[in-house]
Design a protein around this motif. Structure first.
Motif, mmCIF file in Angstrom:
data_model
loop_
_atom_site.group_PDB
_atom_site.id
_atom_site.type_symbol
_atom_site.label_atom_id
_atom_site.label_comp_id
_atom_site.label_asym_id
_atom_site.label_seq_id
_atom_site.Cartn_x
_atom_site.Cartn_y
_atom_site.Cartn_z
ATOM 1 N N PRO A 1 0.793 -1.233 0.000
ATOM 2 C CA PRO A 1 0.000 0.000 0.000
ATOM 3 C C PRO A 1 0.829 1.290 0.000
ATOM 4 O O PRO A 1 0.292 2.357 -0.260
ATOM 5 C CB PRO A 1 -0.825 -0.092 1.289
ATOM 6 C CG PRO A 1 -0.801 -1.521 1.659
ATOM 7 C CD PRO A 1 0.489 -2.080 1.145
ATOM 8 N N ASN A 2 2.118 1.201 0.272
ATOM 9 C CA ASN A 2 2.991 2.384 0.271
ATOM 10 C C ASN A 2 3.892 2.449 -0.959
ATOM 11 O O ASN A 2 4.833 3.223 -0.995
ATOM 12 C CB ASN A 2 3.862 2.401 1.530
ATOM 13 C CG ASN A 2 3.027 2.501 2.777
ATOM 14 O OD1 ASN A 2 2.133 3.331 2.882
ATOM 15 N ND2 ASN A 2 3.278 1.625 3.729
ATOM 16 N N VAL A 3 3.601 1.648 -1.961
ATOM 17 C CA VAL A 3 4.441 1.555 -3.150
ATOM 18 C C VAL A 3 4.472 2.900 -3.891
ATOM 19 O O VAL A 3 3.485 3.636 -3.911
ATOM 20 C CB VAL A 3 3.957 0.403 -4.073
ATOM 21 C CG1 VAL A 3 2.591 0.700 -4.661
ATOM 22 C CG2 VAL A 3 4.965 0.089 -5.151
ATOM 23 N N HIS B 1 -6.323 7.429 -1.233
ATOM 24 C CA HIS B 1 -4.972 7.533 -0.674
ATOM 25 C C HIS B 1 -4.912 8.653 0.350
ATOM 26 O O HIS B 1 -5.735 9.570 0.336
ATOM 27 C CB HIS B 1 -3.926 7.758 -1.773
ATOM 28 C CG HIS B 1 -3.892 9.151 -2.308
ATOM 29 N ND1 HIS B 1 -4.727 9.591 -3.303
ATOM 30 C CD2 HIS B 1 -3.112 10.210 -1.974
ATOM 31 C CE1 HIS B 1 -4.467 10.855 -3.578
ATOM 32 N NE2 HIS B 1 -3.490 11.261 -2.776
ATOM 33 N N THR B 2 -3.960 8.506 1.241
ATOM 34 C CA THR B 2 -3.640 9.566 2.185
ATOM 35 C C THR B 2 -2.167 9.882 2.024
ATOM 36 O O THR B 2 -1.359 9.004 1.720
ATOM 37 C CB THR B 2 -3.927 9.161 3.650
ATOM 38 O OG1 THR B 2 -3.228 7.951 3.941
ATOM 39 C CG2 THR B 2 -5.406 8.965 3.882
ATOM 40 N N ARG B 3 -1.838 11.130 2.195
ATOM 41 C CA ARG B 3 -0.464 11.589 2.067
ATOM 42 C C ARG B 3 0.167 11.595 3.447
ATOM 43 O O ARG B 3 -0.366 12.183 4.386
ATOM 44 C CB ARG B 3 -0.471 12.993 1.471
ATOM 45 C CG ARG B 3 0.846 13.512 1.098
ATOM 46 C CD ARG B 3 1.170 13.081 -0.302
ATOM 47 N NE ARG B 3 2.400 13.740 -0.680
ATOM 48 C CZ ARG B 3 3.190 13.279 -1.598
ATOM 49 N NH1 ARG B 3 2.876 12.192 -2.252
ATOM 50 N NH2 ARG B 3 4.295 13.894 -1.896
ATOM 51 N N ARG C 1 -5.454 2.878 -0.065
ATOM 52 C CA ARG C 1 -6.445 2.007 0.570
ATOM 53 C C ARG C 1 -7.396 1.517 -0.521
ATOM 54 O O ARG C 1 -8.035 2.318 -1.207
ATOM 55 C CB ARG C 1 -7.208 2.768 1.639
ATOM 56 C CG ARG C 1 -8.269 1.951 2.313
ATOM 57 C CD ARG C 1 -8.891 2.746 3.468
ATOM 58 N NE ARG C 1 -10.129 2.171 3.922
ATOM 59 C CZ ARG C 1 -10.230 1.098 4.683
ATOM 60 N NH1 ARG C 1 -9.146 0.473 5.081
ATOM 61 N NH2 ARG C 1 -11.409 0.653 5.051
ATOM 62 N N ILE C 2 -7.477 0.210 -0.677
ATOM 63 C CA ILE C 2 -8.333 -0.410 -1.679
ATOM 64 C C ILE C 2 -9.686 -0.714 -1.048
ATOM 65 O O ILE C 2 -9.753 -1.227 0.072
ATOM 66 C CB ILE C 2 -7.673 -1.698 -2.210
ATOM 67 C CG1 ILE C 2 -6.387 -1.357 -2.949
ATOM 68 C CG2 ILE C 2 -8.636 -2.483 -3.100
ATOM 69 C CD1 ILE C 2 -5.549 -2.561 -3.323
#
Length: 109
Positions: free
Chosen positions: A28-30, A61-63, A71-72
Motif C-alpha cells: 500500500p505504500n508503493v 490515498h492519504t499523504r 487504501r483499496i
C-alpha cells in the motif's frame, strides 16, 4: 531517470488497471515509479490509472510526508456486467500472492 518500459505485443488476460491495483494491494505504500516498473508502464500511465480507480471509488490515498498510502475498497463490485457480483477482493485473491507462497515457490518462466 528510468526510461519508458518496453511494450508488450499481443493480448493479455489482465488489464493494466488490475495490474496496478494488484501492485498496490501487494504494498500500500508503493511508489508510482515502482508500480510503473513492475507493470511495465510509464509513470504517467500509472498516474492516470490510479486517478481512474480513485474517481470510481476503488481506491483512495492519504499523504504521509512524501509517501502516499493507498487504501483499496475490497468490497466494491467489479464494473463489467460479466463479473456482476464479484468483488475487488475476489480479483485480488487471484492476482496477489501470499508472501509465504512467494518465498516457497519461485515463479516459473
Amino acid at each position: 531517470m528510468v526510461g519508458v518500459p518496453e511494450s508488450h505485443i499481443g493480448w493479455t488476460f489482465i488489464t493494466n488497471h488490475a495490474r496496478v491495483l494488484a501492485a498496490i494491494a501487494d504494498n500500500p505504500n508503493v511508489r508510482i515509479r515502482d508500480i510503473a516498473a513492475h507493470c511495465r508502464l510509464t509513470e504517467r500511465a500509472v498516474q492516470r490509472i490510479i486517478s481512474d480507480l480513485e474517481q470510481d471509488g476503488y481506491l483512495s490515498h492519504t499523504r504521509e510526508g512524501r509517501t502516499n498510502t493507498y487504501r483499496i475498497q475490497a468490497d466494491k463490485v467489479l464494473r463489467h456486467p460479466a463479473e456482476a457480483g464479484l468483488s475487488v477482493a475476489s480479483l485480488l485473491s487471484l492476482l496477489v500472492q501470499d508472501e509465504t507462497d512467494r518465498v516457497r515457490k519461485p515463479v516459473a518462466r
